[in-house]
Design a protein around this motif. Structure first.
Motif, PDB file in Angstrom:
ATOM      1  N   ALA A  10       0.832  -1.209   0.000  1.00 33.15           N
ATOM      2  CA  ALA A  10       0.000   0.000   0.000  1.00 33.15           C
ATOM      3  C   ALA A  10       0.864   1.257   0.000  1.00 33.15           C
ATOM      4  CB  ALA A  10      -0.933  -0.011   1.217  1.00 33.15           C
ATOM      5  N   VAL A  11       1.858   1.285   0.870  1.00 34.64           N
ATOM      6  CA  VAL A  11       2.772   2.428   0.878  1.00 34.64           C
ATOM      7  C   VAL A  11       3.546   2.478  -0.437  1.00 34.64           C
ATOM      8  CG1 VAL A  11       4.746   3.485   2.049  1.00 34.64           C
ATOM      9  CG2 VAL A  11       2.943   2.384   3.398  1.00 34.64           C
ATOM     10  N   GLY A  12       3.835   1.314  -0.996  1.00 36.13           N
ATOM     11  CA  GLY A  12       4.536   1.267  -2.268  1.00 36.13           C
ATOM     12  C   GLY A  12       3.774   1.919  -3.398  1.00 36.13           C
ATOM     13  N   ALA A  13       2.443   1.819  -3.372  1.00 35.73           N
ATOM     14  CA  ALA A  13       1.645   2.471  -4.415  1.00 35.73           C
ATOM     15  C   ALA A  13       1.855   3.977  -4.403  1.00 35.73           C
ATOM     16  CB  ALA A  13       0.168   2.136  -4.221  1.00 35.73           C
ATOM     17  N   VAL A  14       1.935   4.554  -3.211  1.00 39.95           N
ATOM     18  CA  VAL A  14       2.137   6.001  -3.086  1.00 39.95           C
ATOM     19  C   VAL A  14       3.565   6.390  -3.447  1.00 39.95           C
ATOM     20  CG1 VAL A  14       2.121   7.936  -1.463  1.00 39.95           C
ATOM     21  CG2 VAL A  14       0.307   6.213  -1.370  1.00 39.95           C
ATOM     22  N   LEU A  15       4.547   5.706  -2.845  1.00 41.18           N
ATOM     23  CA  LEU A  15       5.942   6.037  -3.131  1.00 41.18           C
ATOM     24  C   LEU A  15       6.311   5.718  -4.577  1.00 41.18           C
ATOM     25  CD1 LEU A  15       7.999   4.927   0.002  1.00 41.18           C
ATOM     26  CD2 LEU A  15       7.214   7.208  -0.622  1.00 41.18           C
ATOM     27  N   SER A 249      10.830  -5.627 -11.587  1.00 37.03           N
ATOM     28  CA  SER A 249      11.004  -4.935 -10.312  1.00 37.03           C
ATOM     29  C   SER A 249      10.349  -3.568 -10.424  1.00 37.03           C
ATOM     30  CB  SER A 249      12.486  -4.764  -9.964  1.00 37.03           C
ATOM     31  OG  SER A 249      13.108  -3.862 -10.871  1.00 37.03           O
ATOM     32  N   LEU A 250      10.213  -2.869  -9.298  1.00 35.22           N
ATOM     33  CA  LEU A 250       9.677  -1.510  -9.320  1.00 35.22           C
ATOM     34  C   LEU A 250      10.582  -0.597 -10.126  1.00 35.22           C
ATOM     35  CD1 LEU A 250       7.772   0.734  -8.455  1.00 35.22           C
ATOM     36  CD2 LEU A 250       8.902   0.777  -6.218  1.00 35.22           C
ATOM     37  N   GLU A 251      11.864  -0.681  -9.897  1.00 36.21           N
ATOM     38  CA  GLU A 251      12.800   0.160 -10.648  1.00 36.21           C
ATOM     39  C   GLU A 251      12.693  -0.112 -12.144  1.00 36.21           C
ATOM     40  OE1 GLU A 251      17.608   1.169 -10.915  1.00 36.21           O
ATOM     41  OE2 GLU A 251      16.867  -0.295  -9.460  1.00 36.21           O
ATOM     42  N   ASP A 252      12.620  -1.363 -12.515  1.00 37.23           N
ATOM     43  CA  ASP A 252      12.518  -1.727 -13.925  1.00 37.23           C
ATOM     44  C   ASP A 252      11.247  -1.163 -14.547  1.00 37.23           C
ATOM     45  OD1 ASP A 252      13.132  -3.118 -16.354  1.00 37.23           O
ATOM     46  OD2 ASP A 252      11.786  -4.734 -15.755  1.00 37.23           O
ATOM     47  N   GLY A 272       3.983   3.762 -11.699  1.00 38.54           N
ATOM     48  CA  GLY A 272       4.519   3.587 -10.359  1.00 38.54           C
ATOM     49  C   GLY A 272       3.474   3.250  -9.322  1.00 38.54           C
ATOM     50  N   GLY A 273       2.249   3.751  -9.499  1.00 35.36           N
ATOM     51  CA  GLY A 273       1.196   3.407  -8.557  1.00 35.36           C
ATOM     52  C   GLY A 273       0.899   1.923  -8.565  1.00 35.36           C
ATOM     53  N   LEU A 274       0.839   1.336  -9.755  1.00 38.36           N
ATOM     54  CA  LEU A 274       0.546  -0.087  -9.865  1.00 38.36           C
ATOM     55  C   LEU A 274       1.777  -0.936  -9.557  1.00 38.36           C
ATOM     56  CD1 LEU A 274      -1.467  -2.302 -10.497  1.00 38.36           C
ATOM     57  CD2 LEU A 274      -0.983  -1.970 -12.939  1.00 38.36           C
ATOM     58  N   ALA A 275       2.936  -0.528 -10.070  1.00 34.86           N
ATOM     59  CA  ALA A 275       4.153  -1.297  -9.814  1.00 34.86           C
ATOM     60  C   ALA A 275       4.510  -1.275  -8.329  1.00 34.86           C
ATOM     61  CB  ALA A 275       5.313  -0.742 -10.645  1.00 34.86           C
ATOM     62  N   GLY A 276       4.314  -0.128  -7.679  1.00 38.03           N
ATOM     63  CA  GLY A 276       4.580  -0.050  -6.246  1.00 38.03           C
ATOM     64  C   GLY A 276       3.660  -0.949  -5.457  1.00 38.03           C
ATOM     65  N   ALA A 277       2.421  -1.095  -5.934  1.00 40.17           N
ATOM     66  CA  ALA A 277       1.467  -1.985  -5.277  1.00 40.17           C
ATOM     67  C   ALA A 277       1.840  -3.449  -5.472  1.00 40.17           C
ATOM     68  CB  ALA A 277       0.062  -1.728  -5.821  1.00 40.17           C
ATOM     69  N   LEU A 278       2.554  -3.757  -6.531  1.00 45.12           N
ATOM     70  CA  LEU A 278       2.998  -5.130  -6.775  1.00 45.12           C
ATOM     71  C   LEU A 278       4.269  -5.474  -6.007  1.00 45.12           C
ATOM     72  CD1 LEU A 278       2.490  -5.433 -10.638  1.00 45.12           C
ATOM     73  CD2 LEU A 278       1.273  -6.735  -8.894  1.00 45.12           C
ATOM     74  N   TYR A 279       5.234  -4.560  -6.045  1.00 43.19           N
ATOM     75  CA  TYR A 279       6.567  -4.866  -5.520  1.00 43.19           C
ATOM     76  C   TYR A 279       6.816  -4.326  -4.115  1.00 43.19           C
ATOM     77  CZ  TYR A 279       7.538  -6.098 -10.398  1.00 43.19           C
ATOM     78  OH  TYR A 279       7.513  -6.668 -11.650  1.00 43.19           O
ATOM     79  N   ALA A 281       6.914  -0.887  -1.126  1.00 40.31           N
ATOM     80  CA  ALA A 281       7.785   0.256  -0.831  1.00 40.31           C
ATOM     81  C   ALA A 281       9.209  -0.188  -0.550  1.00 40.31           C
ATOM     82  CB  ALA A 281       7.226   1.039   0.354  1.00 40.31           C
ATOM     83  N   SER A 282       9.364  -1.358   0.019  1.00 37.22           N
ATOM     84  CA  SER A 282      10.700  -1.852   0.369  1.00 37.22           C
ATOM     85  C   SER A 282      11.569  -2.096  -0.851  1.00 37.22           C
ATOM     86  CB  SER A 282      10.583  -3.140   1.194  1.00 37.22           C
ATOM     87  OG  SER A 282       9.869  -4.130   0.469  1.00 37.22           O
ATOM     88  N   SER A 283      10.965  -2.173  -2.033  1.00 36.49           N
ATOM     89  CA  SER A 283      11.728  -2.417  -3.257  1.00 36.49           C
ATOM     90  C   SER A 283      12.205  -1.126  -3.923  1.00 36.49           C
ATOM     91  CB  SER A 283      10.888  -3.221  -4.246  1.00 36.49           C
ATOM     92  OG  SER A 283       9.792  -2.451  -4.723  1.00 36.49           O
ATOM     93  N   LEU A 284      11.788   0.026  -3.420  1.00 32.01           N
ATOM     94  CA  LEU A 284      12.205   1.296  -4.022  1.00 32.01           C
ATOM     95  C   LEU A 284      13.691   1.512  -3.739  1.00 32.01           C
ATOM     96  CD1 LEU A 284      11.067   3.855  -5.485  1.00 32.01           C
ATOM     97  CD2 LEU A 284      10.957   4.927  -3.235  1.00 32.01           C
TER      98      LEU A 284
END
Length: 313
Positions: A10-15, A249-252, A272-279, A281-284
């Motif tokens: 969830a936090v990953g979607a935002v970040l 990955s999120l970066e990819d 990034g909203g969708l990729a962050g939700a998949l991978y 926040a810890s993957s940023l």
């Protein structure tokens, strides 16, 4: 129940959305960037962004995130009034505001939702179209208000996504895109799975076949295939989906989105909203997270804190 994995996604979607925005800022309105040229978060671009500084995509998302953090119904008229007031105040001094959004927000007789909807409709009637990507780019934080697993929650998320889109974008394509993307992000946060057609039955019946065809086209395309028209919400969504679908990955995912050229910050923010939700926040990448900042004088940790408030209410 918000498990640690759901919290991270969830936090990953935002970040992820904010990081995509900042990564793409320096490449906006430029040609596609092929391999092996590296994509770096060095700022610059048309508006001279600082390294890691987000643009209007995230600046407009912040009031939505704050609305989610306050709790209550994000689609209520008072909540929508608050969004319009915040956006209008921001746009008065912002260096980068989309043409359609600026036209809607400038000169409102009252900074309230009903006035914004009327202005959005008028903008559509004057121009004959209003399906820019400006409502999709900001939509990811809304999902954090709809993660409790209640009966009918997807439907309420879809309704809220369309209501917030309608404040500045009258055309159905914009609202449909926000519905599909928000429902896909929610599904990814809760399950870790990618399914952009998850919300197809939440669209009007006569729109579903059209969107299935658009999503299938994106699945069999490269993000760069949509470069020329990625200011249009449909092409922006297709480019973002293609980038996420092909990513490891999120970066990819974010790098693939930025390589498309043209409206790079927005395509990458959407992706990034969708990729962050998949991978998650810890993957940023830590370097990106350290650099990330923007209006209104916030940094990545502030986005995390607001996200956690939204998850706690």
């Amino acid at each position: 129940m918000i498990t640690p994995q759901i919290h991270d996604r969830a936090v990953g979607a935002v970040l992820g959305s904010a990081a995509g925005d900042a990564l793409g800022a320096g490449y906006e309105f430029r040609p596609a960037v092929p391999e092996p040229t590296p994509i770096t978060m060095t700022g610059g671009g048309s508006f001279g962004w600082a390294p890691g500084e987000w643009t209007d995509d995230t600046s407009m998302a912040v009031p939505i995130l704050r609305t989610a953090a306050r709790g209550g119904d994000p689609a209520s008229e008072p909540a929508l009034d608050g969004l319009v007031a915040a956006w209008a105040a921001w746009s008065a001094n912002a260096p980068d505001v989309g043409i359609q959004t600026r036209n809607v927000l400038t000169g409102l007789e009252a900074r309230i939702a009903s006035a914004a909807r009327a202005a959005a409709r008028q903008e559509h009637e004057v121009k004959g179209r209003s399906a820019g990507n400006g409502s999709l780019m900001r939509t990811a934080p809304l999902v954090l208000a709809y993660l409790r697993g209640d009966v009918g929650e997807e439907e309420r998320l879809a309704s809220a996504a369309r209501a917030i889109s309608d404040l500045t974008h009258f055309e159905s394509d914009a609202g449909d895109a926000c519905v599909l993307w928000c429902v896909a992000i929610r599904h990814a946060v809760l399950t870790g799975e990618l399914d952009v057609l998850r919300g197809i039955d939440l669209l009007d019946l006569d729109r579903r076949r059209l969107w299935v065809d658009r999503i299938v086209t994106a699945e069999h395309s490269e993000p760069v295939d949509f470069t020329e028209s990625n200011g249009w919400v449909v092409s922006a969504l297709q480019a973002a989906y293609a980038a996420v679908k092909q990513s490891s990955s999120l970066e990819d995912a974010l790098v693939r989105a930025v390589r498309t050229g043209n409206d790079t910050d927005t395509v990458a923010a959407i992706a990034g909203g969708l990729a962050g939700a998949l991978y998650g926040a810890s993957s940023l990448p830590a370097q990106w997270r350290e650099l990330l900042h923007g209006w209104p004088n916030l940094r990545a940790d502030d986005l995390v804190a607001l996200s956690e408030q939204a998850l706690a209410v």
